[in-house]
Motif scaffolding. Structure first.
Motif, PDB file in Angstrom:
ATOM      1  N   SER A 255      42.631  38.451  58.710  1.00  0.00           N
ATOM      2  CA  SER A 255      42.043  38.457  60.059  1.00  0.00           C
ATOM      3  C   SER A 255      42.062  39.854  60.655  1.00  0.00           C
ATOM      4  N   ALA A 256      43.169  40.576  60.460  1.00  0.00           N
ATOM      5  CA  ALA A 256      43.287  41.935  61.009  1.00  0.00           C
ATOM      6  C   ALA A 256      42.189  42.842  60.465  1.00  0.00           C
ATOM      7  N   GLN A 257      41.929  42.736  59.180  1.00  0.00           N
ATOM      8  CA  GLN A 257      40.882  43.554  58.576  1.00  0.00           C
ATOM      9  C   GLN A 257      39.516  43.184  59.157  1.00  0.00           C
ATOM     10  N   ASN A 258      39.265  41.898  59.318  1.00  0.00           N
ATOM     11  CA  ASN A 258      37.981  41.430  59.843  1.00  0.00           C
ATOM     12  C   ASN A 258      37.785  41.762  61.321  1.00  0.00           C
ATOM     13  N   MET A 259      38.869  41.872  62.062  1.00  0.00           N
ATOM     14  CA  MET A 259      38.762  42.042  63.516  1.00  0.00           C
ATOM     15  C   MET A 259      39.066  43.453  63.991  1.00  0.00           C
ATOM     16  N   GLY A 260      39.120  44.408  63.069  1.00  0.00           N
ATOM     17  CA  GLY A 260      39.173  45.805  63.452  1.00  0.00           C
ATOM     18  C   GLY A 260      40.530  46.438  63.658  1.00  0.00           C
ATOM     19  N   ALA A 261      41.584  45.838  63.137  1.00  0.00           N
ATOM     20  CA  ALA A 261      42.908  46.461  63.272  1.00  0.00           C
ATOM     21  C   ALA A 261      42.924  47.804  62.556  1.00  0.00           C
ATOM     22  N   SER A 262      43.691  48.728  63.109  1.00  0.00           N
ATOM     23  CA  SER A 262      43.836  50.048  62.496  1.00  0.00           C
ATOM     24  C   SER A 262      44.960  50.078  61.472  1.00  0.00           C
ATOM     25  N   PHE A 263      45.956  49.207  61.667  1.00  0.00           N
ATOM     26  CA  PHE A 263      47.067  49.112  60.728  1.00  0.00           C
ATOM     27  C   PHE A 263      47.766  47.774  60.889  1.00  0.00           C
ATOM     28  N   ILE A 264      48.543  47.425  59.881  1.00  0.00           N
ATOM     29  CA  ILE A 264      49.326  46.193  59.879  1.00  0.00           C
ATOM     30  C   ILE A 264      50.763  46.549  59.511  1.00  0.00           C
ATOM     31  N   TYR A 265      51.700  45.674  59.881  1.00  0.00           N
ATOM     32  CA  TYR A 265      53.098  45.978  59.582  1.00  0.00           C
ATOM     33  C   TYR A 265      53.941  44.714  59.550  1.00  0.00           C
ATOM     34  N   THR A 266      55.114  44.836  58.973  1.00  0.00           N
ATOM     35  CA  THR A 266      56.126  43.788  58.990  1.00  0.00           C
ATOM     36  C   THR A 266      57.447  44.399  59.409  1.00  0.00           C
ATOM     37  N   ILE A 267      58.270  43.571  60.024  1.00  0.00           N
ATOM     38  CA  ILE A 267      59.643  43.947  60.372  1.00  0.00           C
ATOM     39  C   ILE A 267      60.541  42.882  59.765  1.00  0.00           C
ATOM     40  N   GLY A 268      61.586  43.306  59.074  1.00  0.00           N
ATOM     41  CA  GLY A 268      62.517  42.344  58.481  1.00  0.00           C
ATOM     42  C   GLY A 268      62.015  41.868  57.141  1.00  0.00           C
ATOM     43  N   ASN A 269      61.711  40.573  57.050  1.00  0.00           N
ATOM     44  CA  ASN A 269      61.232  40.006  55.776  1.00  0.00           C
ATOM     45  C   ASN A 269      60.010  40.764  55.297  1.00  0.00           C
ATOM     46  N   ARG A 270      59.967  41.017  54.004  1.00  0.00           N
ATOM     47  CA  ARG A 270      58.870  41.806  53.439  1.00  0.00           C
ATOM     48  C   ARG A 270      58.253  41.073  52.257  1.00  0.00           C
ATOM     49  N   TYR A 271      56.953  40.996  52.255  1.00  0.00           N
ATOM     50  CA  TYR A 271      56.222  40.368  51.160  1.00  0.00           C
ATOM     51  C   TYR A 271      55.248  41.389  50.605  1.00  0.00           C
ATOM     52  N   ALA A 272      55.300  41.630  49.335  1.00  0.00           N
ATOM     53  CA  ALA A 272      54.480  42.683  48.732  1.00  0.00           C
ATOM     54  C   ALA A 272      53.033  42.262  48.512  1.00  0.00           C
ATOM     55  N   LYS A 273      52.809  41.095  47.914  1.00  0.00           N
ATOM     56  CA  LYS A 273      51.439  40.691  47.586  1.00  0.00           C
ATOM     57  C   LYS A 273      51.171  39.329  48.195  1.00  0.00           C
ATOM     58  N   GLN A 274      50.001  39.184  48.807  1.00  0.00           N
ATOM     59  CA  GLN A 274      49.641  37.952  49.478  1.00  0.00           C
ATOM     60  C   GLN A 274      48.430  37.324  48.812  1.00  0.00           C
ATOM     61  N   ALA A 275      48.580  36.118  48.288  1.00  0.00           N
ATOM     62  CA  ALA A 275      47.452  35.416  47.679  1.00  0.00           C
ATOM     63  C   ALA A 275      46.379  35.119  48.721  1.00  0.00           C
ATOM     64  N   CYS A 276      46.775  34.912  49.975  1.00  0.00           N
ATOM     65  CA  CYS A 276      45.824  34.600  51.045  1.00  0.00           C
ATOM     66  C   CYS A 276      45.045  35.831  51.520  1.00  0.00           C
ATOM     67  N   ASP A 277      45.476  37.011  51.140  1.00  0.00           N
ATOM     68  CA  ASP A 277      44.782  38.242  51.525  1.00  0.00           C
ATOM     69  C   ASP A 277      43.663  38.490  50.520  1.00  0.00           C
ATOM     70  N   THR A 278      42.668  37.592  50.538  1.00  0.00           N
ATOM     71  CA  THR A 278      41.601  37.655  49.541  1.00  0.00           C
ATOM     72  C   THR A 278      40.697  38.869  49.708  1.00  0.00           C
ATOM     73  N   HIS A 279      40.700  39.483  50.871  1.00  0.00           N
ATOM     74  CA  HIS A 279      39.886  40.678  51.099  1.00  0.00           C
ATOM     75  C   HIS A 279      40.648  41.961  50.789  1.00  0.00           C
ATOM     76  N   LYS A 280      41.905  41.814  50.366  1.00  0.00           N
ATOM     77  CA  LYS A 280      42.763  42.948  50.015  1.00  0.00           C
ATOM     78  C   LYS A 280      42.897  43.944  51.167  1.00  0.00           C
ATOM     79  N   ALA A 281      43.252  43.404  52.339  1.00  0.00           N
ATOM     80  CA  ALA A 281      43.411  44.224  53.542  1.00  0.00           C
ATOM     81  C   ALA A 281      44.433  45.331  53.339  1.00  0.00           C
ATOM     82  N   VAL A 282      45.474  45.044  52.565  1.00  0.00           N
ATOM     83  CA  VAL A 282      46.538  46.032  52.338  1.00  0.00           C
ATOM     84  C   VAL A 282      45.998  47.297  51.696  1.00  0.00           C
ATOM     85  N   GLY A 283      44.929  47.201  50.938  1.00  0.00           N
ATOM     86  CA  GLY A 283      44.322  48.380  50.337  1.00  0.00           C
ATOM     87  C   GLY A 283      43.282  49.038  51.225  1.00  0.00           C
ATOM     88  N   ALA A 284      42.913  48.352  52.304  1.00  0.00           N
ATOM     89  CA  ALA A 284      41.851  48.851  53.175  1.00  0.00           C
ATOM     90  C   ALA A 284      42.371  49.511  54.442  1.00  0.00           C
TER      91      ALA A 284
END
Length: 153
Positions: free
Chosen positions: A29-58
């Motif tokens: 959603s962040a990638q689709n709605m124009g976020a400049s960056f994303i982040y996590t605090i505490g728990n960390r997940y490296a790869k997300q199956a639900c991130d089908t648009h590969k926002a982490v690389g964008a």
């Protein structure tokens, strides 16, 4: 073409997220709605199956081990907007989004910590008596931001 200096920017992230699925959906959603960056605090997940648009690389992805570490790295010109059911929260429907901000969401079961609530410049809430899924809540906030003209803070 959009002028980023006029548009402002925003980042969105989760504090102690529960599931990788929620995180992946929020990133998409962040990638689709124009976020400049994303982040996590505490728990960390490296790869997300639900991130089908590969926002982490964008877009930039940041991870912080604690709220204190995160708070030190908020961009100097940005304000912190906590999304939380709290007596100090204002309804999202009437909220004027800052031009430059960082949105912080808590996990559904624990929400934001007292420190995160106290250090937020603004707190927003939904018309809901119970908490929403974190990815849904974040998507609603970002949609609302896009539907309104951010103010220049």
């Amino acid at each position: 073409m959009i002028n980023n200096l006029e548009q402002g920017y925003f980042g969105i992230g989760i504090y102690n997220g529960k599931t990788p699925e929620n995180l992946g959906v929020l990133w998409r959603s962040a990638q689709n709605m124009g976020a400049s960056f994303i982040y996590t605090i505490g728990n960390r997940y490296a790869k997300q199956a639900c991130d089908t648009h590969k926002a982490v690389g964008a877009m930039p992805y940041f991870h912080y081990d604690s709220f204190e570490e995160f708070y030190k790295h908020i961009p100097k010109s940005a304000v912190l907007v906590g999304v939380e059911l709290d007596e100090k929260s204002v309804p999202l429907e009437t909220f004027e989004h800052p031009k430059r901000c960082v949105y912080l969401l808590g996990a559904e079961d624990h929400g934001l910590s007292k420190e995160a609530i106290d250090k937020s410049h603004f707190l927003v809430k939904f018309k809901s008596t119970l908490s929403l899924n974190v990815a849904v809540a974040g998507s609603i906030v970002m949609y609302d931001r896009g539907a309104k003209t951010p103010i220049n803070l």
